[in-house]
Design a protein around this motif. Structure first.
Motif, PDB file in Angstrom:
ATOM      1  N   ARG A 179      -8.390   0.749  10.967  1.00  0.00           N
ATOM      2  CA  ARG A 179      -7.582   0.516  11.044  1.00  0.00           C
ATOM      3  C   ARG A 179      -6.427   0.683  10.232  1.00  0.00           C
ATOM      4  O   ARG A 179      -5.152   0.387   9.740  1.00  0.00           O
ATOM      5  CB  ARG A 179      -8.521  -0.804   9.625  1.00  0.00           C
ATOM      6  N   TRP A 180      -6.909   1.663   9.020  1.00  0.00           N
ATOM      7  CA  TRP A 180      -5.676   2.290   8.231  1.00  0.00           C
ATOM      8  C   TRP A 180      -5.432   3.471   8.458  1.00  0.00           C
ATOM      9  O   TRP A 180      -3.773   3.417   8.323  1.00  0.00           O
ATOM     10  CB  TRP A 180      -6.822   2.695   7.056  1.00  0.00           C
ATOM     11  N   ARG A 181      -5.862   4.180   9.712  1.00  0.00           N
ATOM     12  CA  ARG A 181      -5.035   4.555  10.259  1.00  0.00           C
ATOM     13  C   ARG A 181      -3.579   4.269  11.069  1.00  0.00           C
ATOM     14  O   ARG A 181      -2.498   4.604  11.340  1.00  0.00           O
ATOM     15  CB  ARG A 181      -5.885   5.733  11.982  1.00  0.00           C
ATOM     16  N   LEU A 227      -6.336  12.278   7.018  1.00  0.00           N
ATOM     17  CA  LEU A 227      -5.609  12.309   5.447  1.00  0.00           C
ATOM     18  C   LEU A 227      -7.097  10.243   5.528  1.00  0.00           C
ATOM     19  O   LEU A 227      -7.238  10.137   4.757  1.00  0.00           O
ATOM     20  CB  LEU A 227      -4.525  11.362   5.349  1.00  0.00           C
ATOM     21  N   THR A 228      -7.171  10.275   6.079  1.00  0.00           N
ATOM     22  CA  THR A 228      -7.276   7.900   6.422  1.00  0.00           C
ATOM     23  C   THR A 228      -9.175   8.527   6.750  1.00  0.00           C
ATOM     24  O   THR A 228      -9.663   8.095   5.541  1.00  0.00           O
ATOM     25  CB  THR A 228      -7.605   7.256   7.664  1.00  0.00           C
ATOM     26  N   ALA A 257      -4.372  20.240   2.095  1.00  0.00           N
ATOM     27  CA  ALA A 257      -3.545  20.491   2.883  1.00  0.00           C
ATOM     28  C   ALA A 257      -3.618  19.410   3.123  1.00  0.00           C
ATOM     29  O   ALA A 257      -1.157  19.165   3.874  1.00  0.00           O
ATOM     30  CB  ALA A 257      -4.341  21.161   3.433  1.00  0.00           C
ATOM     31  N   CYS A 258      -3.736  19.064   4.086  1.00  0.00           N
ATOM     32  CA  CYS A 258      -3.046  17.913   4.746  1.00  0.00           C
ATOM     33  C   CYS A 258      -2.183  16.688   4.046  1.00  0.00           C
ATOM     34  O   CYS A 258      -0.232  16.073   4.425  1.00  0.00           O
ATOM     35  CB  CYS A 258      -4.414  17.141   5.496  1.00  0.00           C
ATOM     36  N   VAL A 259      -2.568  16.625   2.638  1.00  0.00           N
ATOM     37  CA  VAL A 259      -1.952  15.304   1.552  1.00  0.00           C
ATOM     38  C   VAL A 259      -0.421  16.468   1.584  1.00  0.00           C
ATOM     39  O   VAL A 259       0.297  16.062   1.276  1.00  0.00           O
ATOM     40  CB  VAL A 259      -2.519  15.322   0.329  1.00  0.00           C
TER      41      VAL A 259
END
Length: 586
Positions: free
Chosen positions: A109-111, A151-152, A344-346
């Motif tokens: 849902r967040w993604r 991230l999510t 790294a993703c952030v």
């Protein structure tokens, strides 16, 4: 942007503290229109996590009773504790299953919400176009498709893991404090008693292990950041070969493409070996830390057991409680690889977000205004390249409804850039462009975009296919010498590969006849057509769209007869071009 500058940008992003940027990435979903359902799901997940900790506490207490029963050969208590463990284990399984299920649902849902938001920002105000023109962000497709997923997923798993570790720590530290008892040792002439000594040993063990893991694994953040970028660059090179397979095959460019792909893969391989070397040292440290933690509490608690101060059940309860406390304190160690990937993703998403925001807030040098009396006006218009180099200066022009204008000039003088400025996607320059308020503008470039899908959808683009009847589609295909495609209207394919360049340009003309714009711009839109077909296309426009305001950019003099006026780009050496009225070419 050169490879070295891109590497410098990557290093800067990976090292820059981004607390505010991290918060700006995570916060919006939790205050959005989805917040109530999201918070309810999160609260349910937290409750399930707390329930798992509670069951772990019960199992820890079960350890003492069960192993004391074994030592004392107390069969009734032994049997009762087996039943107790059965229902504790079943409850644990149910809680664990639904915690994972709800977490996965919340993550998707967040993604979905973040993907829609990032896609919207990327597409708004042609940010996708400007970021590519300015080369301020690499591989936006990967950042939206993959990094948002990471991230999510990792934000939820790491934050819930940290919460669970903190609750576990505070739940078991009291148990460990009481069951381990005091430890007395001599320091010089003094006897020192250390209450709850196992707590202090667990704390010391975890702190030393965390410091060691952080020191060994710190380079993984930058290496992970680079690995994602190198992988995306390699995939982009493969996609480029698919998109341009015909031209590469005609050039016999396979050796060159193989060399470029090989070079890109070599950067992946080199960076991967660096990751492997760091990961090897990190695995040595974490495995030693984890394996020694199994026997460490038994070694420390053994003197009290052999002295008779505690029984077997107490020893097992100490070992279990120590493992829980040490595991909670070791959250950083266990999560280090995930933390490095998440960081790294952030960094990549924060860089992408900043680049898009930069485009959105970039001041426009060229002002766009609404006209009422004329379809199109240029008022002291100047055009620049993104680096500030001037292309065109002092352009003045006014078009009336139904005017047909031909723009000519040498290659590279800025003809296509002028059309981009009129379309509102080229902000670099000065002056003003006026467009009639209710004008329906359509641009046909030399190579029109053809979406993957049915031919009906490709022909109707950018409108919906449902807006046109079969009869309208059949008619424009026949008029544009594409009758042979009528039977393929509902066939899905990559039509940019199936159609020849000439067919693609005729398809673009068919679009124009369907959409019937009030202002039509042709940018070398007949360059792939033979003279006869080119004449036919222009005749169709004149006959079918007699009131259209037509602006053509062309090098062929053969189209001049379909226009009323001609403006020519002319420039001196090292000087920006000027746009001046000129006789129509013969």
């Amino acid at each position: 942007m050169s490879g070295s500058s891109m590497c410098a940008q990557a290093r800067a992003l990976a090292k820059t503290p981004q607390r505010h940027a991290i918060w700006q990435l995570i916060k919006p979903f939790w205050v959005s229109e989805e917040r109530w359902r999201a918070w309810m799901m999160l609260i349910a997940i937290v409750v399930l996590s707390l329930g798992l900790v509670y069951i772990s506490v019960q199992i820890n207490q079960w350890n003492q009773v069960f192993y004391d029963a074994l030592q004392n050969k107390n069969y009734p208590v032994f049997k009762a504790q087996l039943w107790r463990f059965t229902y504790l284990a079943l409850i644990f399984i149910v809680l664990a299953v639904y915690k994972i299920y709800l977490t996965q649902g919340l993550q998707m849902r967040w993604r979905r919400w973040m993907t829609e938001r990032f896609m919207g920002k990327w597409l708004a105000h042609q940010a996708y176009y400007h970021t590519e023109q300015q080369q301020i962000v690499d591989n936006p497709d990967q950042r939206i498709a993959e990094d948002l997923n990471v991230l999510t997923q990792y934000t939820l798993s790491l934050s819930l893991g940290l919460l669970s570790s903190l609750v576990t720590l505070f739940s078991f530290i009291d148990i460990l404090w009481h069951v381990s008892g005091p430890m007395t040792f001599a320091l010089g002439q003094h006897a020192i008693t250390l209450p709850g000594y196992m707590v202090w040993f667990a704390l010391l063990y975890a702190v030393l292990g965390s410091l060691l893991i952080w020191w060994v694994g710190k380079p993984l953040v930058m290496l992970g950041f680079n690995q994602e970028r190198y992988e995306a660059n390699f995939r982009f090179g493969l996609i480029r070969i698919r998109e341009n397979n015909d031209a590469i095959a005609l050039y016999h460019g396979e050796p060159r493409e193989a060399q470029q792909l090989g070079d890109r893969f070599d950067t992946i391989r080199s960076n991967w070996w660096a990751i492997m070397r760091i990961t090897r040292r990190l695995n040595i440290a974490t495995n030693f830390y984890g394996q020694f933690a199994i026997v460490f509490p038994l070694l420390v608690a053994a003197p009290r057991y052999f002295s008779g101060a505690i029984q077997m059940g107490g020893l097992m309860q100490i070992a279990s409680a120590f493992g829980q406390v040490q595991g909670a304190l070791s959250w950083f160690i266990d999560a280090f690889n995930d933390l490095a990937t998440w960081k790294a993703c952030v960094n990549r998403l924060a860089g992408f977000n900043a680049a898009v925001d930069q485009v959105h807030h970039q001041p426009r040098g060229i002002q766009l205004r609404e006209e009422t009396a004329h379809p199109l006006t240029l008022d002291n218009l100047s055009l620049h390249l993104p680096d500030g180099q001037p292309l065109l200066t002092g352009a003045e022009m006014t078009l009336q409804r139904g005017d047909r204008l031909l723009i000519v000039g040498p290659s590279g003088c800025g003809k296509s850039t002028l059309l981009r400025a009129i379309a509102g996607i080229w902000p670099y320059g000065a002056g003003a462009i006026g467009v009639e308020g209710n004008a329906n503008m359509l641009f046909l470039p030399q190579r029109s975009y053809i979406p993957i899908g049915t031919l009906r959808e490709a022909l109707s683009y950018p409108s919906l296919a449902s807006e046109y009847s079969d009869a309208q589609l059949m008619r424009v295909l026949e008029n544009c010498r594409l009758k042979h495609l009528q039977r393929w209207l509902d066939t899905s394919a990559n039509w940019s590969h199936r159609l020849s360049p000439g067919e693609q340009q005729r398809l673009a003309f068919a679009r124009a006849l369907l959409i019937r714009p009030s202002i039509l711009f042709l940018d070398e839109a007949t360059s792939a057509l033979d003279d006869e077909t080119e004449q036919l296309m222009y005749c169709l426009l004149v006959d079918e769209l007699p009131d259209v305001t037509l602006v053509s950019v062309a090098h062929r003099n053969s189209v001049a007869k379909y226009h009323q006026t001609c403006w020519r780009f002319s420039r001196g050496e090292d000087q920006p071009a000027r746009l001046a009225l000129s006789p129509l070419p013969a």
